[in-house]
Each structure stands twice: as structure tokens, then as C-alpha cells.
Write a protein that holds these residues in place. Structure first.
Motif, PDB file in Angstrom:
ATOM      1  N   ALA A  41     -17.083 -64.955  36.998  1.00 54.20           N
ATOM      2  CA  ALA A  41     -17.773 -66.086  37.565  1.00 54.20           C
ATOM      3  C   ALA A  41     -19.280 -66.225  37.312  1.00 54.20           C
ATOM      4  N   PHE A  42     -19.558 -67.503  36.484  1.00 54.93           N
ATOM      5  CA  PHE A  42     -20.789 -67.646  36.330  1.00 54.93           C
ATOM      6  C   PHE A  42     -21.524 -66.844  35.211  1.00 54.93           C
ATOM      7  N   ASN A  43     -20.736 -65.941  34.450  1.00 55.74           N
ATOM      8  CA  ASN A  43     -20.921 -65.328  33.390  1.00 55.74           C
ATOM      9  C   ASN A  43     -20.111 -65.454  32.289  1.00 55.74           C
ATOM     10  N   GLU A  44     -19.681 -66.776  31.976  1.00 60.45           N
ATOM     11  CA  GLU A  44     -18.818 -67.024  30.880  1.00 60.45           C
ATOM     12  C   GLU A  44     -19.627 -67.436  29.735  1.00 60.45           C
ATOM     13  N   THR A  45     -20.194 -66.591  29.441  1.00 57.59           N
ATOM     14  CA  THR A  45     -21.454 -67.041  28.204  1.00 57.59           C
ATOM     15  C   THR A  45     -20.673 -66.944  26.895  1.00 57.59           C
ATOM     16  N   LEU A  46     -19.811 -65.934  26.712  1.00 65.30           N
ATOM     17  CA  LEU A  46     -18.916 -66.070  25.185  1.00 65.30           C
ATOM     18  C   LEU A  46     -17.924 -67.244  25.232  1.00 65.30           C
ATOM     19  N   THR A  47     -17.431 -67.554  26.550  1.00 63.85           N
ATOM     20  CA  THR A  47     -16.547 -68.713  26.663  1.00 63.85           C
ATOM     21  C   THR A  47     -17.228 -69.951  26.266  1.00 63.85           C
ATOM     22  N   SER A  48     -18.314 -70.192  27.093  1.00 63.71           N
ATOM     23  CA  SER A  48     -19.145 -71.300  26.925  1.00 63.71           C
ATOM     24  C   SER A  48     -19.519 -71.615  25.275  1.00 63.71           C
ATOM     25  N   ALA A  49     -19.927 -70.410  24.541  1.00 66.53           N
ATOM     26  CA  ALA A  49     -20.209 -70.512  23.224  1.00 66.53           C
ATOM     27  C   ALA A  49     -19.082 -70.951  22.535  1.00 66.53           C
ATOM     28  N   PHE A  50     -17.934 -70.221  22.545  1.00 68.16           N
ATOM     29  CA  PHE A  50     -16.829 -70.695  21.965  1.00 68.16           C
ATOM     30  C   PHE A  50     -16.415 -72.120  22.048  1.00 68.16           C
ATOM     31  N   ILE A  51     -16.589 -72.696  23.196  1.00 68.47           N
ATOM     32  CA  ILE A  51     -16.314 -74.071  23.425  1.00 68.47           C
ATOM     33  C   ILE A  51     -17.454 -74.942  22.712  1.00 68.47           C
ATOM     34  N   VAL A  52     -18.765 -74.680  22.646  1.00 69.85           N
ATOM     35  CA  VAL A  52     -19.560 -75.367  22.167  1.00 69.85           C
ATOM     36  C   VAL A  52     -19.473 -75.310  20.569  1.00 69.85           C
ATOM     37  N   GLN A  53     -19.052 -74.187  20.185  1.00 66.07           N
ATOM     38  CA  GLN A  53     -18.625 -74.169  18.775  1.00 66.07           C
ATOM     39  C   GLN A  53     -17.878 -75.283  18.224  1.00 66.07           C
ATOM     40  N   LYS A  54     -16.816 -75.230  18.882  1.00 64.03           N
ATOM     41  CA  LYS A  54     -15.713 -76.317  18.565  1.00 64.03           C
ATOM     42  C   LYS A  54     -16.289 -77.639  18.702  1.00 64.03           C
ATOM     43  N   LEU A  55     -16.910 -77.677  19.855  1.00 66.29           N
ATOM     44  CA  LEU A  55     -17.373 -79.210  19.899  1.00 66.29           C
ATOM     45  C   LEU A  55     -18.380 -79.643  18.930  1.00 66.29           C
TER      46      LEU A  55
END
Length: 406
Positions: A41-55
Motif C-alpha cells: 500500500a502506497f508504495n506502488e511506484t513500479l506499478t505506477s511507472a508501468f501504467i504511466v509507460q503504457k499510457l
């Protein structure tokens, strides 16, 4: 596998399914990438970066770092209209994975044991498809990638950060991959789908002493034992029998030696219910029961009572929309489970308090493949065929909401 669980569609209606089938390998790859890199929780930095990369690859506008690690993506339609949101949670659990699969978690003591990696992959798949057809949309689609569903809760911070504003969301949907139902089924209902989650942490303070001289003590174990029993009367005698509620004492710790009466006892547990009118009821009864028993025995108490999530209450109109899509898409007899409910909780409830919406379950278990372990189990996994089904459900819900063909 898709063909065995989804209805055959007319040629003019099958374009979405064919596109999703071609996307299926990518959905699996995205999900497995996320599964190998679980974050709490609230440490999903790699996950967020992956999402941003695709977007970014797809040219989709987004705002990152919403409530810490959340991401809100926006697909502007070709003409103005309503705003429809799709929510996906993205955090993992503090569990050591026991599966021996090529995509096993590479993060020690962390695991996607609830399907949130699949939720992200499904939302990304829908975002990709819809971004390719943005000009056909008479409105706006928002994708809300939310942190911390497993606790302490990321939905409320995202709402406070404006995830439902600018533009304002008119309706929202989300899904949960569900190993309590077989692949090819969907659980959807209007009204309460999931329960409120309330937690308690209770300390009983007595007076310790020698086990042979109980008259010199206030036995915290005796007091706490009576409390454990009495708490069960809240549901048995204070809740209408036609309504559902649960009071669970999950831990009881007291004492260290067999000849010492413990001076304190510690209880923890959870309360679950569907009816929002119970919002303050259980906390009040806790204090009444615990306080009364403690007073009778000369003990004192400290109660930390925490209302974590309210119940997940689906809007009737949006639930009917999701149900109608599911009935058109899914084969029977698996099909739609209309009265699916669980005492599990979800902070999707906060979104549904703000705007009309529907949360639903997408069956993901496959016993024949050994993919039927329950959620939060160290061997949890699901049939990845469900990923494509989820994408198709989201896309067709968008179609029906805007009354268009994509």
C-alpha cells in the motif's frame, strides 16, 4: 477457452471480442510483469511507472502521483458528453508466494494474492482499445488506478485529491477477479454487494496476582472471556434476523505463566454488515457491553474502534446495465450470479458513495487447472482467460452507457 464460456455473437457484434482475443497475449504479459513485482500500500511506484509507460505509449492523458502513487487517465471523446469512470486497484499483500511459476513474485514477502495485478491489466486493455476509438465516444472515459485497497485504503485519499473531478464523473464501474466463482461467470446485484469493514483492538486491564490467590486479583482473562461471549449477543439479539452481520473475535492474548493471573488481556477482531444504518450501532454496543462487564468485575478497558470501509452499495441503474451486458456476453449455465454477496470489504465503497456505480465479480477459478485457491492464500492464482473477459465487459459497459457501437 473464450469460446467455451462466452456466447457466440452476431458478426456485427463480435468485433470487440476479436480485438480482445488479439490483445490477450499482451494482457497476460502485462499481468505477469506486475505479478513479479508486487508492491504494498502506497508504495506502488513500479506499478505506477508501468501504467504511466503504457499510457504514454498510447498517447493517453494522465495525472500521476494522485494520493501518492495513484494514476488517473483521461480519454477525451470526439464530442462532449457524460463522464464514465473505470477503477482498478493495484496493491499487493505481505504474503510469501508459494506458487512455482515462471512469473512468481520476485519481491520477498510480497505477493499479488488477490488479483489486483489482473485488475490493472484489464483496465489497461480497456484503455488501449478505447483510446484507439476515442473519436467515436460522445463523452469522456476516466481510468482510476488506485493504491492501497488492502488497507489502509486509497480510494478516499484519491477522492480527496480530486480523482472524480475535473471533469466530474457521472458514473463508475469496477470489477474484482473472483476465485469463489468459476471462470465464465459474473456476480452482480444492485444494493449491497460487499460488507462494511470495522476493526477493534481491545485491552482489558485487571489486577494481576498469584494463581493460588484469585481473591487478591481482578482476572483479566475471566473478564475478557465473558466479553467474547457477550459480544456474540449483538448479532444474535440486537440485529434483525433477516439482516446479516458478523462479529468476529480473531485474537485473544493474555498471560505468560501457569501460576500467574494475567493483569491484562488483549482482543482484536472485525465487524461486518451490509446495512448502512448500522454505521454507529456496533461501536456503541461495544462500549456498552465491554464497559458493563468491566464495571461488574472492577476492571477497566481501552477500545480502539476503527471504521475502515463502508459497505459497497451498487446503484440500481448501473447494476442493471452491467447485468444486461453480462447476460448478452456470457454463456449459461455459468452466466450471471444475480444475488452474489460477500462479507468481504472493499474501498470501492467510497467511490460509490460519491457517484452512481457498480462493482461486480468476474469468475476466475479453474479447478481443472488447479487455479482455485482462495484470495489471500500463498498459492492464489487465477485463469488468465478472465483477463480478456474483463476487458470485453468494460468495453461493452462503455458502449451501453453511451448507447453507441465501438
Amino acid at each position: 477457452m473464450l469460446a467455451t464460456t462466452l456466447k457466440p455473437l452476431p458478426i456485427e457484434a463480435s468485433r470487440i471480442r476479436l480485438a480482445v482475443r488479439s490483445l490477450q497475449p499482451q494482457l497476460v504479459a502485462w499481468r505477469r510483469n506486475l505479478h513479479q513485482r508486487p508492491e504494498l500500500a502506497f508504495n506502488e511506484t513500479l506499478t505506477s511507472a508501468f501504467i504511466v509507460q503504457k499510457l504514454t505509449e498510447w498517447g493517453i492523458e494522465y495525472q500521476a502521483e494522485v494520493a501518492g502513487t495513484g494514476v488517473v487517465a483521461t480519454i477525451q471523446g470526439g464530442r462532449p458528453g457524460q463522464v464514465f469512470a473505470i477503477r482498478a486497484d493495484m496493491d499487493a499483500l505481505p504474503i510469501q508466494e508459494a506458487n512455482e511459476v515462471p512469473y512468481k513474485s520476485q519481491h520477498e514477502g510480497k505477493m499479488h494474492a488477490c488479483g489486483h495485478d489482473g485488475h490493472v491489466a484489464i483496465a489497461l486493455g480497456a484503455a488501449y482499445y478505447l483510446s484507439q476509438r476515442a473519436e467515436q465516444l460522445p463523452g469522456i472515459i476516466k481510468f482510476i488506478f488506485q493504491p492501497a485497497e488492502e488497507g489502509p485504503g486509497g480510494a478516499k485519499p484519491m477522492i480527496e485529491a480530486g480523482a472524480l473531478k475535473n471533469p466530474d464523473v457521472d458514473a463508475i464501474i469496477g470489477l474484482h477477479l473472483w476465485n469463489n466463482m468459476p471462470l465464465g461467470s459474473i456476480g452482480v446485484r444492485s444494493g449491497a454487494l460487499m460488507a462494511a469493514v470495522e476493526l477493534f483492538d481491545l485491552t482489558i486491564q485487571g489486577k494481576g496476582g498469584h494463581g493460588a490467590l484469585p481473591h487478591q486479583t481482578v482476572d483479566s482473562i475471566v473478564v475478557a472471556s465473558q466479553i467474547v461471549t457477550a459480544l456474540q449477543t449483538i448479532v444474535a439479539r440486537n440485529v434483525d434476523p433477516v439482516k446479516s452481520a458478523v462479529v468476529t473475535v480473531a485474537s485473544f492474548h493474555a498471560g505468560k505463566a501457569n501460576n500467574v493471573i494475567a493483569d491484562s488481556a488483549h482482543l482484536t477482531g472485525t465487524i461486518r454488515y451490509f446495512d448502512p444504518t448500522f454505521t454507529d450501532f456496533f461501536e456503541t454496543r461495544f462500549h456498552q457491553i465491554v464497559g458493563g462487564i468491566c464495571q461488574a468485575h472492577g476492571a477497566t478497558y481501552h477500545l480502539d474502534y476503527h471504521k475502515l470501509y463502508p459497505p459497497v452499495i451498487n446503484d440500481e441503474a448501473i447494476a442493471n446495465l452491467v447485468r444486461s451486458v453480462a447476460e448478452d456476453v456470457l454463456e449459461t449455465p455459468l452466466g450471471v450470479v444475480p444475488e452474489c454477496q460477500t462479507m468481504g470489504g472493499e474501498d470501492m465503497s467510497f467511490f460509490l458513495q460519491e457517484v452512481p456505480g457498480c462493482y461486480f465479480f468476474l469468475g476466475s477459478a479453474n479447478v481443472d487447472k488447479g487455479l482455485a485457491y482462495p484470495h489471500h492464500h500463498p498459492r492464489f492464482d487465477f485463469d488468465e482467460t478472465a483477463l480478456g473477459m474483463g476487458v470485453e465487459m468494460f468495453i461493452r459497459c462503455v458502449e451501453r452507457f453511451f448507447n453507441i457501437e465501438l
